[in-house]
Design an enzyme around this catalytic site. Structure first.
Site, PDB file in Angstrom:
ATOM      1  N   ARG A 107       0.832  -1.205   0.000  1.00  0.00           N
ATOM      2  CA  ARG A 107       0.000   0.000   0.000  1.00  0.00           C
ATOM      3  C   ARG A 107       0.871   1.261   0.000  1.00  0.00           C
ATOM      4  NH1 ARG A 107      -4.945  -1.903  -0.028  1.00  0.00           N
ATOM      5  NH2 ARG A 107      -5.378  -3.799   1.160  1.00  0.00           N
ATOM      6  N   ILE A 113       2.096   4.806   1.004  1.00  0.00           N
ATOM      7  CA  ILE A 113       2.120   5.432   2.330  1.00  0.00           C
ATOM      8  C   ILE A 113       1.244   6.685   2.375  1.00  0.00           C
ATOM      9  CG2 ILE A 113       4.082   7.012   2.018  1.00  0.00           C
ATOM     10  CD1 ILE A 113       5.214   5.879   4.664  1.00  0.00           C
ATOM     11  N   GLU A 127       9.027  10.273  -8.500  1.00  0.00           N
ATOM     12  CA  GLU A 127       9.817  10.664  -7.319  1.00  0.00           C
ATOM     13  C   GLU A 127      10.688   9.539  -6.800  1.00  0.00           C
ATOM     14  OE1 GLU A 127       6.947  12.238  -4.581  1.00  0.00           O
ATOM     15  OE2 GLU A 127       6.751  14.127  -5.694  1.00  0.00           O
ATOM     16  N   VAL A 128      10.239   8.302  -6.963  1.00  0.00           N
ATOM     17  CA  VAL A 128      11.028   7.145  -6.524  1.00  0.00           C
ATOM     18  C   VAL A 128      11.490   6.406  -7.776  1.00  0.00           C
ATOM     19  CG1 VAL A 128      11.026   4.985  -5.234  1.00  0.00           C
ATOM     20  CG2 VAL A 128       9.742   6.959  -4.353  1.00  0.00           C
ATOM     21  N   HIS A 135       7.476   1.432 -10.418  1.00  0.00           N
ATOM     22  CA  HIS A 135       6.306   1.008  -9.661  1.00  0.00           C
ATOM     23  C   HIS A 135       5.050   1.366 -10.436  1.00  0.00           C
ATOM     24  CE1 HIS A 135       7.679   5.002  -8.386  1.00  0.00           C
ATOM     25  NE2 HIS A 135       6.402   5.322  -8.255  1.00  0.00           N
TER      26      HIS A 135
HETATM   27  P1  5GP Z   1       6.096   8.433  -7.953  1.00  0.00           P
HETATM   28  O1  5GP Z   1       5.851   9.907  -7.766  1.00  0.00           O
HETATM   29  O2  5GP Z   1       7.567   8.098  -7.958  1.00  0.00           O
HETATM   30  O3  5GP Z   1       5.367   7.851  -9.135  1.00  0.00           O
HETATM   31  O4  5GP Z   1       5.412   7.724  -6.701  1.00  0.00           O
HETATM   32  C1  5GP Z   1       6.097   7.421  -5.527  1.00  0.00           C
HETATM   33  C2  5GP Z   1       5.050   6.930  -4.543  1.00  0.00           C
HETATM   34  O5  5GP Z   1       5.712   6.290  -3.458  1.00  0.00           O
HETATM   35  C3  5GP Z   1       4.213   8.060  -3.930  1.00  0.00           C
HETATM   36  O6  5GP Z   1       2.824   7.819  -4.211  1.00  0.00           O
HETATM   37  C4  5GP Z   1       4.538   8.004  -2.444  1.00  0.00           C
HETATM   38  O7  5GP Z   1       3.414   8.261  -1.615  1.00  0.00           O
HETATM   39  C5  5GP Z   1       5.030   6.562  -2.277  1.00  0.00           C
HETATM   40  N1  5GP Z   1       5.996   6.383  -1.198  1.00  0.00           N
HETATM   41  C6  5GP Z   1       7.068   7.177  -0.924  1.00  0.00           C
HETATM   42  N2  5GP Z   1       7.763   6.693   0.120  1.00  0.00           N
HETATM   43  C7  5GP Z   1       7.102   5.556   0.520  1.00  0.00           C
HETATM   44  C8  5GP Z   1       7.341   4.602   1.563  1.00  0.00           C
HETATM   45  O8  5GP Z   1       8.298   4.689   2.342  1.00  0.00           O
HETATM   46  N3  5GP Z   1       6.463   3.575   1.675  1.00  0.00           N
HETATM   47  C9  5GP Z   1       5.378   3.442   0.823  1.00  0.00           C
HETATM   48  N4  5GP Z   1       4.566   2.396   1.039  1.00  0.00           N
HETATM   49  N5  5GP Z   1       5.134   4.318  -0.165  1.00  0.00           N
HETATM   50  C10 5GP Z   1       5.980   5.354  -0.323  1.00  0.00           C
END
Ligand code: 5GP
Ligand code: ZN
Length: 119
Positions: A30, A32, A96-97, A101
Site C-alpha cells: 500500500r 504510504i 519521485e522514486v 512502480h
Molecule cells: P512516484 O511519484 O515516484 O510515481 O510515486 C512514488 C510513490 O511512493 C508516492 O505515491 C509516495 O506516496 C510513495 N511512497 C514514498 N515513500 C514511501 C514509503 O516509504 N512507503 C510506501 N509504502 N510508499 C511510499
C-alpha cells in the site's frame, strides 16, 4: 542498487510496508500517502529505474508486474467498477522514486486522466 533505493530496501525488509501480495519476482504494497480508497504500488523485486527501462531490459518481468497488478485488482474487488494502472516516468512524468512502480488506484471514480488539459 540496494541501500540507496527506498523500494529495494522495502524488498529487503529493511523498511516496513503493508504488503498485499508477493510473488517470486514482484511485490505489491500500500502507498504510504494514498490518493484513492485503494492505492497499491506494484514493483519488480529487481531494481529497474522506470517502466521503459524495465520493458526494454526484461519484458517477462514487466509482464509479471502487470499480472500481479491484475491479481491485486481482483483481490481488492476492483475488476467490476474499474480502476487505473499508472506509471510515472522521469521529470515530466512526476516520478519521485526511481525504482519502477505501477500505481494501482481504485475504489472510487477517479475523474479525468489529468487534472487539467495541457494541450
Ligand atoms: P512516484 O511519484 O515516484 O510515481 O510515486 C512514488 C510513490 O511512493 C508516492 O505515491 C509516495 O506516496 C510513495 N511512497 C514514498 N515513500 C514511501 C514509503 O516509504 N512507503 C510506501 N509504502 N510508499 C511510499
Ligand atoms: Zn530499487
Amino acid at each position: 542498487m540496494g541501500s540507496d533505493c527506498l523500494f529495494c530496501r522495502i524488498v529487503a525488509g529493511e523498511i516496513p510496508a503493508t504488503v498485499v501480495r508477493e510473488t517470486d519476482t514482484t511485490l505489491a504494497f500500500r502507498d504510504i500517502d494514498p490518493k484513492a480508497p485503494v492505492h497499491v504500488l506494484v514493483i519488480p523485486k529487481e531494481h529497474y529505474a522506470d517502466v521503459a527501462t524495465l520493458a526494454q531490459g526484461d519484458p517477462a518481468l514487466a509482464a509479471d508486474v502487470l499480472a500481479t497488478s491484475a491479481a491485486v485488482a481482483e483481490d481488492e474487488g476492483l475488476l467490476g467498477d474499474g480502476f487505473r494502472l499508472m506509471f510515472n516516468i522521469g521529470a515530466y512524468g512526476g516520478q519521485e522514486v526511481f525504482h519502477v512502480h505501477a500505481h494501482l488506484l481504485g475504489g472510487a471514480p477517479l475523474g479525468p486522466m489529468l487534472a487539467r488539459d495541457l494541450t
